[in-house]
Structure formats: C-alpha cells, structure tokens
Scaffold this active site. Structure first.
Site, PDB file in Angstrom:
ATOM      1  N   ASP A 144      -7.384   0.084  -2.014  1.00 48.18           N
ATOM      2  CA  ASP A 144      -5.921  -0.440  -2.513  1.00 48.18           C
ATOM      3  C   ASP A 144      -6.036   0.765  -4.109  1.00 48.18           C
ATOM      4  O   ASP A 144      -7.063  -0.146  -5.119  1.00 48.18           O
ATOM      5  CB  ASP A 144      -5.138  -1.172  -3.604  1.00 48.18           C
ATOM      6  CG  ASP A 144      -3.891  -1.078  -3.387  1.00 48.18           C
ATOM      7  OD1 ASP A 144      -3.548   0.262  -3.506  1.00 48.18           O
ATOM      8  OD2 ASP A 144      -3.223  -1.795  -2.866  1.00 48.18           O
ATOM      9  N   ASP A 187      -1.490   3.687  -4.178  1.00 46.83           N
ATOM     10  CA  ASP A 187      -0.296   2.908  -4.889  1.00 46.83           C
ATOM     11  C   ASP A 187       0.243   4.060  -5.254  1.00 46.83           C
ATOM     12  O   ASP A 187       0.225   5.008  -6.559  1.00 46.83           O
ATOM     13  CB  ASP A 187      -1.027   1.742  -6.116  1.00 46.83           C
ATOM     14  CG  ASP A 187       0.554   1.128  -6.735  1.00 46.83           C
ATOM     15  OD1 ASP A 187       0.517   0.392  -5.642  1.00 46.83           O
ATOM     16  OD2 ASP A 187       0.516   1.323  -7.198  1.00 46.83           O
ATOM     17  N   GLU A 192       1.166   5.977  -0.791  1.00 50.26           N
ATOM     18  CA  GLU A 192       2.530   5.537  -1.082  1.00 50.26           C
ATOM     19  C   GLU A 192       3.110   6.299  -1.187  1.00 50.26           C
ATOM     20  O   GLU A 192       3.065   6.827  -2.830  1.00 50.26           O
ATOM     21  CB  GLU A 192       2.357   4.291  -1.695  1.00 50.26           C
ATOM     22  CG  GLU A 192       3.411   3.483  -1.593  1.00 50.26           C
ATOM     23  CD  GLU A 192       3.620   2.380  -2.963  1.00 50.26           C
ATOM     24  OE1 GLU A 192       4.252   1.493  -2.842  1.00 50.26           O
ATOM     25  OE2 GLU A 192       2.953   2.319  -3.813  1.00 50.26           O
ATOM     26  N   HIS A 196       3.503  -6.570   1.365  1.00 47.20           N
ATOM     27  CA  HIS A 196       4.207  -7.048   0.141  1.00 47.20           C
ATOM     28  C   HIS A 196       4.834  -6.527  -0.618  1.00 47.20           C
ATOM     29  O   HIS A 196       5.712  -7.855  -1.646  1.00 47.20           O
ATOM     30  CB  HIS A 196       2.098  -7.477  -0.733  1.00 47.20           C
ATOM     31  CG  HIS A 196       2.421  -6.096  -1.649  1.00 47.20           C
ATOM     32  ND1 HIS A 196       1.619  -4.672  -0.828  1.00 47.20           N
ATOM     33  CD2 HIS A 196       2.193  -5.687  -2.962  1.00 47.20           C
ATOM     34  CE1 HIS A 196       1.543  -4.091  -1.678  1.00 47.20           C
ATOM     35  NE2 HIS A 196       1.930  -4.314  -2.681  1.00 47.20           N
ATOM     36  N   ASP A 197       6.026  -5.474  -0.987  1.00 47.73           N
ATOM     37  CA  ASP A 197       6.730  -5.447  -1.493  1.00 47.73           C
ATOM     38  C   ASP A 197       7.918  -5.362  -0.570  1.00 47.73           C
ATOM     39  O   ASP A 197       8.950  -5.175  -1.150  1.00 47.73           O
ATOM     40  CB  ASP A 197       6.911  -3.615  -1.697  1.00 47.73           C
ATOM     41  CG  ASP A 197       5.443  -3.596  -2.687  1.00 47.73           C
ATOM     42  OD1 ASP A 197       5.207  -4.399  -3.103  1.00 47.73           O
ATOM     43  OD2 ASP A 197       5.073  -2.693  -2.761  1.00 47.73           O
TER      44      ASP A 197
END
Ligand code: GLC
Ligand code: CA
Length: 570
Positions: free
Chosen positions: A98, A200, A255, A329-330
């Site tokens: 990440d 990210d 993302e 995870h969001d």
C-alpha cells in the site's frame, strides 16, 4: 486486447491488524500472515495487497506513516517482512504494497522539520497557508474524517492542509523534491522484491492552484473530493512510472475517489504510461445520500447498480483496464449491504454476489473474510468502534443536531468501516482463533458458525465457491478477456449479462432478491439446450425461474457462427 499477467490475476487484500495475531498481543502481525499463506494458496489467489505495514502512530491504522522504510512495531520487524515476502514468492504469490503518499503522519521526520520554521528546507514538503485576512480558515475544504481540512500550528502562525485526520498532513506534490523522495522510496521497495503498489487516494495528490473555496456539504465543509483529478496528477503519475514503476514488472492500482470514467481512461490507459487499473467509487455510492454521503440508511436500487457497473465495463473495454470489488477495509461487508446476511440467505447471497463480480471483465479483489461470507458486526455502542472516521462523524453529526444519536448509530452499523475490520474468523475457538489475547476490536459474534476451518472442509461453503470461481477464471480466457453486454437492464431483481469471446459465450444470471423470479424470455431464448452450467449456487435449478439469490453461469458456443463452418455456407 493485450494479455497481461495482472489482468489474469485475482488479488486478495489483507488488513494486517485484523488478519492473524501470532504473539497474543491482540493485534494481527506479519508472522501471522506468513503462517496463513497456505490458506491463501488453497484459495488460489495470485497477489496479496497488503494494507500498510510501515511505522505509524496509528491514528488511522497505518494510513498515517511516520517512516516508509521501517515496519510498524506491532506488526514485527523488517526480517519478519522479508521472510513473509520470500515465503509468499516461494508459493507463487506476489505482494503488492500500500503506497500512502498523498500525506504522511505528522510524526514523519519531513513534517517534524517542516513545521519548525518558514525557511526550513522541508517547509515546502507540505501545504502551509496563513489565515484569511478576516482571520478565518484558508479555505472551506473539509477533512474526510469530519471538520475542517486545516490545522493551526502556532510555531509559525500558519495552517497546514490535511484532507484526512490532523495527524495526516498532505504532501506538496508540486515540489519536485517530494516527488523524488517518494520515487526513491518506491525503488527501495522494488529492489527488495515487492511486486507492485496499491496507491492510496492517488487521485488527490495534485491540488488545484489557489486552493479555491468549493460547494459545501451537510456539515458546512467542502468534501475531500475537492482536489480529485487535479491539474498535474497525470503528469506526476507518468513521472512515477518512468522513475520508479518501470524498474520492475509491477502491478499497480490507484484508489481514485472522485474519478469519472473519462478520467479513469487516463489513469489506466492500455498504453501503460500511468497505472494498470483504478478503483472507481461510483458503485460504492449507489446507496449514498446526495448531501450526507455515506451516512444514511438508504438501500440501493439494483437498476442503478447495473447501470453504473455496465457503464464501467463497456467504457473501459479495449481502452483501459478495470478492477472489480465489492469490499475493502473502508466498506461494510457486501453480504450485509447488497446481499442478505440473514442465516437463511447468507451463504447463497454471498455466492451470488461473488458470481456477479467475478464473471465481469477486470481484475477481481477479494477482501479478507469476504471469501467466508463474513457479515457486518453491527456494533450498537460507540465504545466498541475503533475507526477514527466513525467516531469523529458520530460526534460531529449528533452534536450539531444533524442526526439523532439513534439514527447516526444505525448509519454506523450499516456503513461504518469497522464492519470490515473485525478479526478474521479462523475457527470456532475463543476469539475466532485470531488471537490468544484480547483482540484490539471485538470479534463478530457469529464466528462459531462463520469461520474458515468449517468452510474449508465443506464443499458447499462460500470458501469452496470462491475457490471454484478463482479456478474458473484461471482456466477460461473468456472470463478475463471477453466482451461484456448487459441484458434486461430494467429488471429490478435480476442482474443478467453475457460475456463474448469469438464464438464463445457466457450467460451470467443473478437474482438479487429473496423472491423467486422468472427469467425473461429474451434471455432463455439465447441459452441453447446443450449449454453447460459452469457454476451455480443451487444444487437443483428450475428451468425458467431463479430462486432466492440464485446465481448461474452457462457456457456455450454461438450456433450461427458454427453453421458458417458448414462447407455449403463457406
Ligand atoms: C484511503 C484508505 C483509508 C484511509 C484514507 C486516508 O481511502 O483506504 O483507509 O483512511 O485513504 O489514508
Ligand atoms: Ca501480534
């Protein structure tokens, strides 16, 4: 369409804090992951996306990084990391890191320097502004975690920008020194042998010059998407590609909140000058509220979901590459959100959702526990929540009287990120086998029923179904490369589409409701009698009906084209 290994892969996301705890401190860690690689091998995935494992004060669970080249104490050591990487590679599994470079932690050495004085060499690594003349904030941008995006720092009497928490100051990407430091760091990891990066909020790195005020949302601040797809983002990513990514055969996904289809074509264009693919968000907004965003109890309309996914399937076809996801995870758990987590339907609807997603064009992502049909945790008390976003918004919305505490708690139960962050359910022993200590966040109480140990040995489990879907993708080119076409767009219950590659066809039928629904005639007509049932979530099918949450995939060849092979017709 160019063939690429990352188009043919299935990615599995690990949120290390909640995956497996090897030393009993209640927090998942790297050795825990290494110990579970055989489980992932069994599932059949090709790549792991590892949520951040770098040194971090954990204001946002590792998305606030204080040292990009060190491992978070709670997760282990660099030796543990190297062992995990080597073991994964031995098993043929790649590791995608990440990359969180829109911001750092305020405890990163760059920021510690930056805040010292206006002439510090690191000052321009971040975005500093004075108050407006009337003493108000530099602009009306809001933090993604509620409140303003500006924090006052008295040392130099100025504000710094933070699109996320105030412990996550935004980097100034317009500064070439920042870019070079980031690229150097990426090269350091590539040299170590990692296989790529999930980036990210990469769509936010280029801020609009002048940082103008924007339209505000329900809490009086402009949303963090204010800086999405800024003027230099593509230039910076092309530079990143040349100076770092091209040094290895990488897999990359950005993302991209706030990305439109047109923008996505630039980020993920097949000429491979920027990223391999993006995570788009439109289908995650299908149950959002225009003003309050995700904080609502609204349910989605299937026709909208079909419209959105179809637009992306067709829009990127032959131009760029898609990524496919229901969870990360969001996001809350997909079976609770788009399926039905009532025990009567949980497994069937989890398999249906998996079918619907994994038969599309793009690289599929499986989030830990999704392959077990894990559900929302539905914590009813604020004290059980750990996520900074949920906790801060709960306070903001209830204290400002925007929502009652009761309604806001309902929103958290349905949409809060902690629903996806409860510990992975390994078995039916205490704490679901995640830890021998006290877990950092409560385990979902359904673990005695929903857990990996039970599912691995059950050929009809959600896990076994995922295994089959992943294997089918590896064995059938049409699932990776076939063209997509939606059928019966206005049907409110069924999601039906075909995939086409040469004379091959797949017909994918999914019922998103608990009612039995008849299959439209225009669809049944197309399925020849000798079509093969590739996969399905019921042991007995009814000819013209789809049962509750039923999914089926038929494979066949187009008859017309076969006829052409007949000598008289050539
Ligand atoms: C991304 C991450 C999320 C994090 C945020 C700030 O959206 O997925 O978990 O809170 O960026 O880094
Ligand atoms: Ca641990």
């Amino acid at each position: 369409m160019e063939k690429r290994w990352w188009k043919e892969s299935v990615v599995y996301q690990i949120y290390p804090r909640s995956f497996c705890d090897s030393n009993g401190d209640g927090i998942g860690d790297l050795n825990g992951i290494t110990g579970k690689l055989d489980y992932l091998k069994e599932l059949g995935i090709d790549v792991i996306w590892l949520s951040p494992v770098y040194k971090s004060p954990n204001d946002d669970n590792g998305y606030d990084i204080s040292d990009y080249q060190a491992i978070m104490d709670e997760f282990g050591t660099m030796e543990d990391f190297d062992r995990m990487l080597a073991t994964a590679h031995e098993k043929g599994i790649k590791i995608m890191m990440d990359l969180v470079v829109n911001h750092t932690s305020d405890e990163h050495k760059w920021f510690i320097e930056s805040r010292k004085s206006t002439d510090n060499p690191y000052r321009d690594y971040y975005i500093w502004r004075p108050a407006k003349e009337d003493g108000s904030l530099p602009n009306n941008w809001g933090s993604c975690f509620s409140g303003p995006a500006w924090e006052y720092d008295k040392t130099t009497d100025m504000y710094f920008l933070h699109l996320f928490s105030k412990k996550q100051p935004d980097l100034n990407w317009d500064n070439p020194a920042v870019r070079q430091d980031v690229f150097d760091m990426m090269n350091w990891w590539l040299k170590k042998g990692v296989d790529g990066f999930r980036m990210d909020v990469i769509s936010l790195i280029s801020k609009e010059p002048g940082l103008p005020d924007k339209e505000t949302g329900i809490n009086g601040y402009a949303t963090f998407n204010v800086s999405a797809n800024g003027p230099h983002v593509h230039e910076y990513l092309q530079e990143m590609r040349q100076k770092a990514l091209n040094n290895a055969d990488t897999i990359t996904v950005g993302e991209c909140s706030g990305v439109t289809l047109e923008e996505a074509k630039k980020y993920a264009r097949s000429d491979e000058k920027e990223l391999n693919m993006v995570f788009q968000f439109e289908h995650m907004d299908v149950d959002s509220d225009e003003k309050a965003g995700k904080w609502t109890t609204r349910k989605m309309d299937l026709r909208n979901l079909k419209k959105i996914l179809t637009r992306w399937q067709k829009g990127l076809q032959d131009i760029a590459w898609n990524s496919l996801y229901w969870e990360n995870h969001d996001q809350p758990r997909s079976v609770s959100r788009f399926g039905n987590d009532n025990p009567a339907y949980r497994e069937t609807s989890a398999k249906m959702l998996a079918t619907c997603l994994h038969m599309m064009q793009g690289t599929p992502y499986v989030y830990q526990g999704e392959e077990l049909g894990m559900t929302n945790a539905y914590f009813t008390e604020l004290k059980d929540y750990r996520d900074i976003e949920s906790i801060q918004y709960f306070h903001e919305y209830t204290e400002a009287g925007i929502y009652t505490p009761e309604y806001m708690m309902k929103c958290l139960m349905l949409r809060g990120r902690d629903n996806a962050r409860t510990p992975m359910q390994w078995d039916d022993s205490a704490n679901a086998g995640f830890t021998t200590g006290t877990p950092w966040i409560k385990v979902n109480s359904n673990y005695p029923k929903v857990n990996a140990k039970q599912e691995i040995s059950d050929p009809d489990s959600v896990f076994s179904y995922y295994k089959k879907l992943i294997r089918l993708r590896h064995e059938n080119e049409i699932i990776v490369y076939g063209d997509y076409k939606l059928l019966a767009p206005e049907d409110e219950a069924l999601f039906i589409y075909t995939r086409m590659l040469g004379t091959q066809r797949l017909m994918v039928l999914c019922n998103f409701t608990e009612k039995e629904v008849s299959i439209p005639a225009e669809v049944t007509e197309q399925i020849p009698a000798d079509a093969k049932l590739l996969i399905g979530n019921y042991s007995k099918q009814k000819e013209e009906m789809l049962q509750a949450y039923e999914a089926r995939v038929y494979a066949y060849h187009l008859k017309i084209l076969e006829k052409k092979k007949h000598p008289r017709l050539v």
